[in-house]
Design an enzyme around this catalytic site. Structure first.
Site, PDB file in Angstrom:
ATOM      1  N   LYS A  81       0.851  -1.180   0.000  1.00  0.00           N
ATOM      2  CA  LYS A  81       0.000   0.000   0.000  1.00  0.00           C
ATOM      3  C   LYS A  81       0.891   1.236   0.000  1.00  0.00           C
ATOM      4  O   LYS A  81       1.914   1.272   0.697  1.00  0.00           O
ATOM      5  CB  LYS A  81      -0.883  -0.033   1.250  1.00  0.00           C
ATOM      6  CG  LYS A  81      -1.881   1.106   1.387  1.00  0.00           C
ATOM      7  CD  LYS A  81      -2.720   0.898   2.640  1.00  0.00           C
ATOM      8  CE  LYS A  81      -3.785   1.958   2.821  1.00  0.00           C
ATOM      9  NZ  LYS A  81      -4.636   1.682   4.006  1.00  0.00           N
ATOM     10  N   SER A 156      -9.287   1.704   3.237  1.00  0.00           N
ATOM     11  CA  SER A 156      -8.458   2.493   2.334  1.00  0.00           C
ATOM     12  C   SER A 156      -7.412   1.670   1.579  1.00  0.00           C
ATOM     13  O   SER A 156      -6.742   2.183   0.692  1.00  0.00           O
ATOM     14  CB  SER A 156      -7.746   3.584   3.143  1.00  0.00           C
ATOM     15  OG  SER A 156      -6.872   3.012   4.105  1.00  0.00           O
ATOM     16  N   SER A 180      -9.641  -0.769   7.408  1.00  0.00           N
ATOM     17  CA  SER A 180      -9.077  -0.514   6.078  1.00  0.00           C
ATOM     18  C   SER A 180      -8.290  -1.655   5.466  1.00  0.00           C
ATOM     19  O   SER A 180      -7.882  -1.570   4.310  1.00  0.00           O
ATOM     20  CB  SER A 180      -8.202   0.742   6.112  1.00  0.00           C
ATOM     21  OG  SER A 180      -8.987   1.900   6.245  1.00  0.00           O
TER      22      SER A 180
END
Length: 498
Positions: A81, A156, A180
């Site tokens: 990420k 996210s 997330s």
């Protein structure tokens, strides 16, 4: 062997690599080819690193031929990420405020994955600073759901979830402040675990909320998560939130059954406090039946109100978010997306008294949660409804809508999302499994047993349809599907891999 190497699990691929039946270079090139073919439609990667990946794969292959494997991750392609700092590779947090930021060193998680012989394919898209989104006014467009590109992949850790489901990588590292990791895992039909608070170092990972941030792995199966967690977990003396606890052999705990385990279900959360849909209820009840067949006993439990956990977390996290981004908000607000700006301002309106009282309330909620784990080994809940339309949303929804993942951020317990079926549109359903503090082994044991007792892991997004959408986007000269364009075109139907 699966005819499509990108749809191998880490466990499968590592066995083939160790047996010289699969080349790390072949596997890496297949992932890069998949990325080139479909990522115009998915927008799952913000910074691919193909040259680095091929070089690492060649080095891994040469070492394996010469000396054997370092372990199950040797030669396995993964992503990070884009809030994980990587030496010499930009780390943007999906924000124009860090559009050109190139860290000087790797974060500990990346150091561990590199030392294990993993192959870094690049950085995946996220909501801005792992909080504001989905947004179209940031560094890159938001990721799309590979099961249907008109749908969102949640956030996210959105790009990580989309990339794993579509076979662009076999694993990724995400972050989880209120869900997330688990919500993108749920939306994309993969597996994702939020470990116990402090189990995995957060140093070198762009912060969202100091007191609620967790870092953890995402992959196709719980077995793969056990492999990944065994590599990245451990004490980091330079992370003030890191826990100095021994790291067990997570994979050794995967025994294929749930015999002797007591599972508690907080039905009030899902029936009266935040009712789930009839389809999700049916999928959860069917999953509980499977867990009973695997040897577990299931009983109702009582936990504090779902909204109490959510409200407590919002106050704390918003105050901390404002403390992190206050300078940028005051001096260069145009570098932040509208969604994130709105939420940061919410933190500015909180009083010190609000923060202190929320921290006291959090301690009470955490204690109540641990008390329930004195009665049961695991807590099982619905995780999230199937993914809806990808479109701009009013930022205030984050202040008003409770979710089922946040309680375990507030309490700090490990929690896993696994797929427990698909709805009539081919979108994944999801189940959350939470455990005692530092008992990720039992959580993963039950997730793995459930996955191996059901057929859901044999189903993947339609890659041909994704490739056709990507080709159409390239032919049109567009950089990515907009929310309206994606909604106008049918998404790929679910299919089993060849």
């Amino acid at each position: 062997m699966n005819s499509d190497p990108t749809f191998l699990t880490i466990a499968e691929a590592s066995r083939l690599i160790a047996g010289k039946a699969l080349s790390p270079v072949e596997l890496t090139e297949a992932c890069l080819k998949r990325m080139q073919a479909v990522d115009d439609a998915l927008c799952s990667f913000i910074t691919p690193t193909p040259d680095l990946a091929v070089a690492q794969a060649r080095a891994a292959e040469a070492e394996i031929v010469r000396d054997g494997t370092r372990g199950a991750l040797h030669g396995i392609p993964y992503s990070l990420k884009d809030i994980y700092e990587t030496a010499g590779i930009r780390t943007t947090g999906q924000s124009r405020a860090l559009a050109d930021y190139v860290p000087a060193r790797d974060c500990p998680a990346q150091e561990a994955l590199n030392a294990a012989g993993g192959v870094l394919l690049g950085k995946t898209t996220t909501w801005e600073f792992a909080h504001g989104g989905p947004s179209w006014d940031v560094v890159a467009p938001p990721a799309h759901n590979p099961w249907n590109t008109s749908r969102h992949p949640a956030g996210s850790s959105s790009g990580s979830g989309a990339a794993i489901a579509a076979g662009l990588c076999l694993a990724s590292m995400g972050s989880d402040t209120g869900g997330s990791i688990r919500m993108p895992a749920a939306a994309c039909g993969i597996a994702g675990i939020k470990p116990t608070y402090g189990r995995v170092s957060r140093r070198g990972v762009l912060p969202n909320s100091f007191s609620h941030d967790h870092t953890g792995p995402m992959a196709w199966t719980s077995e793969d998560l056990a492999i990944l967690l065994g590599v990245v977990a451990g004490h980091d003396a330079r992370d003030p939130g890191s826990a100095d606890r021994p790291v067990p052999d997570y994979r050794a705990a995967l025994c294929g059954h749930a015999k002797g385990l007591k599972i508690g279900v907080p039905w009030a959360w899902m029936e009266s406090e935040a009712p789930i849909s009839a389809g999700s209820r049916q999928a959860l009840e069917a999953a509980l039946d499977v867990l009973r067949e695997l040897g577990a006993t299931v009983q109702p439990i009582s936990l504090p109100p779902l909204l109490a956990y959510n409200d407590c977390k919002r106050i704390i996290a918003l105050a901390e978010l404002f403390s992190i981004h206050e300078r940028t908000l005051r001096t260069q607000p145009d570098l932040l997306g509208a969604s994130l700006r709105y939420r940061i301002i919410g933190g500015a309106l909180l009083r010190a008294e609000d923060y202190v009282q929320a921290m006291r309330m959090r301690a009470e909620l955490a204690a109540a949660t641990q008390a329930v784990f004195g009665q049961v080994d695991l807590i099982v809940t619905h995780c999230a409804e199937p993914a809806g339309k990808l479109e701009p949303t009013s930022p205030h929804w984050m202040f008003t809508q409770p979710n089922y993942t946040t309680p375990f951020n507030s309490a700090g317990n490990p929690a896993l999302s696994v797929c427990n079926g698909y709805d009539s549109d081919g979108m994944p359903w999801s189940m959350q499994i939470a455990g005692r503090l530092f008992d990720e082994a039992t959580v993963l044991r039950v997730g793995d047993a459930y996955e191996k007792a059901t057929a859901w892991r044999g189903r993947r997004p339609d890659i041909a349809a994704l490739a056709a959408q990507s080709a159409a986007i390239r032919d049109a000269g567009a950089t990515a599907p907009t929310s309206s364009a994606a909604a106008a075109s049918p998404g790929p139907a679910a299919t089993a891999p060849a």
